[in-house]
Design a protein around this motif. Structure first.
Motif, PDB file in Angstrom:
ATOM      1  N   CYS A 145      -6.119   0.679   6.963  1.00  0.00           N
ATOM      2  CA  CYS A 145      -5.351   1.871   7.369  1.00  0.00           C
ATOM      3  C   CYS A 145      -4.995   1.856   8.858  1.00  0.00           C
ATOM      4  N   CYS A 170      -0.625   4.623   5.114  1.00  0.00           N
ATOM      5  CA  CYS A 170       0.529   3.721   5.120  1.00  0.00           C
ATOM      6  C   CYS A 170       1.824   4.504   4.944  1.00  0.00           C
ATOM      7  N   GLU A 221      -1.887   7.308   1.780  1.00  0.00           N
ATOM      8  CA  GLU A 221      -1.433   8.249   2.807  1.00  0.00           C
ATOM      9  C   GLU A 221      -1.201   7.620   4.187  1.00  0.00           C
ATOM     10  N   GLY A 228      -7.793  -0.784   2.709  1.00  0.00           N
ATOM     11  CA  GLY A 228      -8.845  -0.756   3.720  1.00  0.00           C
ATOM     12  C   GLY A 228      -8.344  -1.215   5.079  1.00  0.00           C
ATOM     13  N   CYS A 252       0.835  -1.202   0.000  1.00  0.00           N
ATOM     14  CA  CYS A 252       0.000   0.000   0.000  1.00  0.00           C
ATOM     15  C   CYS A 252       0.867   1.248   0.000  1.00  0.00           C
TER      16      CYS A 252
END
Ligand code: FES
Length: 159
Positions: free
Chosen positions: A129, A89, A87, A127, A84
């Motif tokens: 985060c 990550c 942002e 998904g 990922c």
């Protein structure tokens, strides 16, 4: 699915997919997803077929394929490792994980190792985060990936 088939077969099977889906509103993305599901990637030979059937230019089709990171222009390796790059990550160190993955695999994003074992891809939010940085290996998600965990994942990929 990755397969070795001739250009003629690409065309024939693509035409069938395109004609099944071209009635949809905004048919380009469903067609590209279906073609990638069929062949494992979007073959170069298929772009003019899509363009002709949808009455578009080849450049327009090429533009859509290259705009979306989801579409591949070559067959994937036996494993697909997605990191990922969005942002949440990034704020948790995904750049460092990405650098380490590139170093361990010897490839950049959108490339496949020479032995065909691993394709490295970027994704923009899995998904997960709250557990950043996140990764996905062959459809299985991993959270709070650190360099040690990444090393373990990569070590198991050469099979
Ligand atoms: S930003 Fe990486 S999982 Fe959402």
């Amino acid at each position: 699915m990755n397969m070795r088939i001739s250009a003629g077969e690409f065309t024939e099977r693509s035409l069938q997919i395109i004609r099944d889906l071209k009635h949809l509103e905004g048919p380009m993305l469903p067609i590209l997803h279906a073609i990638q599901a069929e062949f494992g990637y979007v073959p170069e030979e298929v772009k003019p077929v899509i363009a002709s059937e949808l009455n578009l230019s080849r450049a327009e089709v090429h533009g859509v394929v290259t705009f979306y990171h989801e579409f591949r222009d070559h067959p994937a390796g036996r494993h697909v490792l997605k990191l990922c790059r969005a942002e949440a990550c990034q704020s948790m160190g995904s750049d460092r994980i990405a650098d380490r993955a590139r170093q361990l695999l010897g490839i950049d994003f959108h490339q496949t190792t020479l032995d065909g074992s691993v394709t490295l891809e970027a994704v923009y939010c899995l998904g997960l985060c709250a557990c950043a940085p996140a990764a996905m290996l062959d459809g299985e998600v991993y959270g709070r990936v650190d360099e040690h965990c990444l090393g373990d994942i990569v070590a198991g990929l050469s099979r």
